[in-house]
Design a protein around this motif. Structure first.
Motif, PDB file in Angstrom:
ATOM      1  N   PHE A 283       2.612  13.835  16.311  1.00 23.14           N
ATOM      2  CA  PHE A 283       3.214  13.643  15.002  1.00 23.14           C
ATOM      3  C   PHE A 283       4.735  13.702  15.014  1.00 23.14           C
ATOM      4  CE2 PHE A 283      -0.910  13.982  13.088  1.00 23.14           C
ATOM      5  CZ  PHE A 283      -0.764  13.404  11.835  1.00 23.14           C
ATOM      6  N   ILE A 284       5.285  14.529  15.888  1.00 19.81           N
ATOM      7  CA  ILE A 284       6.741  14.779  15.810  1.00 19.81           C
ATOM      8  C   ILE A 284       7.503  13.861  16.758  1.00 19.81           C
ATOM      9  CG2 ILE A 284       8.535  16.527  16.126  1.00 19.81           C
ATOM     10  CD1 ILE A 284       6.475  18.619  15.304  1.00 19.81           C
TER      11      ILE A 284
ATOM     12  N   ASN B 294       0.851  -1.185   0.000  1.00 16.51           N
ATOM     13  CA  ASN B 294       0.000   0.000   0.000  1.00 16.51           C
ATOM     14  C   ASN B 294       0.887   1.234   0.000  1.00 16.51           C
ATOM     15  OD1 ASN B 294      -2.238   1.611   0.091  1.00 16.51           O
ATOM     16  ND2 ASN B 294      -2.920   0.984   2.133  1.00 16.51           N
ATOM     17  N   VAL B 295       0.342   2.327  -0.479  1.00 18.98           N
ATOM     18  CA  VAL B 295       1.018   3.625  -0.424  1.00 18.98           C
ATOM     19  C   VAL B 295       0.527   4.340   0.822  1.00 18.98           C
ATOM     20  CG1 VAL B 295       1.341   5.850  -1.545  1.00 18.98           C
ATOM     21  CG2 VAL B 295       1.226   3.762  -2.925  1.00 18.98           C
ATOM     22  N   LEU B 296       1.443   4.626   1.753  1.00 25.36           N
ATOM     23  CA  LEU B 296       1.076   5.222   3.037  1.00 25.36           C
ATOM     24  C   LEU B 296       2.009   6.371   3.393  1.00 25.36           C
ATOM     25  CD1 LEU B 296       0.596   1.981   5.208  1.00 25.36           C
ATOM     26  CD2 LEU B 296      -1.229   3.401   4.227  1.00 25.36           C
ATOM     27  N   PRO B 297       1.528   7.343   4.178  1.00 22.80           N
ATOM     28  CA  PRO B 297       2.445   8.336   4.752  1.00 22.80           C
ATOM     29  C   PRO B 297       3.350   7.634   5.763  1.00 22.80           C
ATOM     30  CG  PRO B 297       0.159   9.084   4.844  1.00 22.80           C
ATOM     31  CD  PRO B 297       0.119   7.634   4.509  1.00 22.80           C
ATOM     32  N   SER B 298       4.613   7.973   5.779  1.00 20.02           N
ATOM     33  CA  SER B 298       5.547   7.263   6.655  1.00 20.02           C
ATOM     34  C   SER B 298       5.211   7.454   8.135  1.00 20.02           C
ATOM     35  CB  SER B 298       6.988   7.721   6.379  1.00 20.02           C
ATOM     36  OG  SER B 298       7.176   9.073   6.750  1.00 20.02           O
ATOM     37  N   LYS B 299       4.548   8.558   8.486  1.00 16.98           N
ATOM     38  CA  LYS B 299       4.242   8.831   9.892  1.00 16.98           C
ATOM     39  C   LYS B 299       3.260   7.821  10.491  1.00 16.98           C
ATOM     40  CE  LYS B 299       6.611  12.643  10.777  1.00 16.98           C
ATOM     41  NZ  LYS B 299       7.628  12.735  11.866  1.00 16.98           N
ATOM     42  N   VAL B 300       2.513   7.113   9.652  1.00 12.79           N
ATOM     43  CA  VAL B 300       1.513   6.185  10.188  1.00 12.79           C
ATOM     44  C   VAL B 300       2.009   4.736  10.189  1.00 12.79           C
ATOM     45  CG1 VAL B 300      -0.317   7.699   9.357  1.00 12.79           C
ATOM     46  CG2 VAL B 300       0.319   5.699   8.000  1.00 12.79           C
TER      47      VAL B 300
END
Length: 291
Positions: free
Chosen positions: A290-291, A239-245
């Motif tokens: 998030f950070i 899957n294509v995902l944001p790396s933060k998740v």
């Protein structure tokens, strides 16, 4: 009272009533005697009254001035109090807090955020909502206090966006299936996941891959993040995902580092609320996550 009254002159009126002298009033106000005299002339014109009469070397208030001075003192005090920032205590905030999150963010961070909110705002009515087609309009109307989504250049002019952090789209799989490199995974089935508000960015990412000669095999479709992530856990799919998740359950496919597509997570709030203490507190909490 005339509607063109210069309220800045009312402080001069109060100081003159106290000092009863143009020079002394000027020293208090940081103005010259001439400047105070000009302000008094303007006051007389705007209020249509002499206001002060010189008697025995002093400026004595007229009966009209005597009648309005107590009211002006109260009014200016109330105005000063109204515009002075008050200390914001989350523990005593009792109004509703409505936050909108994309499905993926809700799935990965929703519980953590909710617990933090209950701890910080113990008597507030807290609700987390999935970001939907009407969320932007709800933010503009003040029905949603705070939203999180990818920074979008075409957001409504009534929505203020503030960067939370940088991120990037990555190709990922569930770590429970083991670690694989791109040569293997590029033949795997991929999940086409519909997410309100960022399909445009994902489409641009796919175009970015296609420009490099990469075509993904979309064999599965998912309308919710929950189902997509469970499918990834159950099957060898990518899957294509944001790396933060990604967390500890998912991992970027080795060998896909060359796919460089940056995104930005942003807080979304009604423009008129961007300086509010509530927004500042919510922004701080979300940044911690998030950070």
């Amino acid at each position: 009272m005339r509607f063109d009254l210069d309220f800045n002159l009312l402080k001069t009126l109060l100081v003159l009533a106290e000092k009863q002298n143009l020079k002394k009033a000027g020293l208090t106000l940081g103005l010259t005697e001439s400047a105070v005299s000009k302000q008094l002339t303007r006051l007389r014109e705007q209020l249509n009254d002499e206001l002060f009469i010189r008697m025995s070397g002093k400026l004595e208030p007229t009966s009209y001035a005597h009648s309005i001075i107590p009211k002006i003192k109260v009014a200016l005090s109330d105005l000063e109090e109204a515009v002075t920032p008050t200390h914001f205590d989350p523990s005593t905030y009792a109004d509703a807090i409505n936050i909108a999150l994309p499905d993926l963010v809700m799935e990965k961070f929703g519980i953590t955020l909710y617990e933090m909110l209950l701890q910080k705002f113990p008597i507030a009515s807290v609700a987390l909502h999935s970001w939907g087609d009407e969320t932007e309009n709800k933010i503009v109307r003040g029905e949603i206090n705070f939203g999180v989504h990818l920074l979008h250049q075409d957001r409504s002019s009534g929505v203020y966006q503030q960067k939370i952090c940088d991120d990037k789209f990555v190709i990922a799989s569930a770590i429970k299936h083991g670690k694989y490199d791109w040569d293997e995974v590029k033949k795997w089935p991929f999940i086409k996941q519909r997410t309100v508000g960022w399909n445009e960015q994902k489409f641009q990412f796919i175009e970015h891959l296609q420009s490099q000669g990469i075509e993904l095999n979309y064999s599965h479709q998912a309308d919710t993040a929950s189902f997509a992530l469970k499918l990834m856990a159950n099957r060898k799919v990518a899957n294509v995902l944001p790396s933060k998740v990604l967390g500890n359950e998912f991992v970027q496919i080795s060998g896909t580092e060359f796919i460089d597509y940056n995104i930005i997570w942003a807080a979304n709030v009604r423009v008129t609320d961007r300086k509010s203490p509530l927004y500042q507190h919510l922004y701080s909490l979300m940044s911690q996550i998030f950070i």
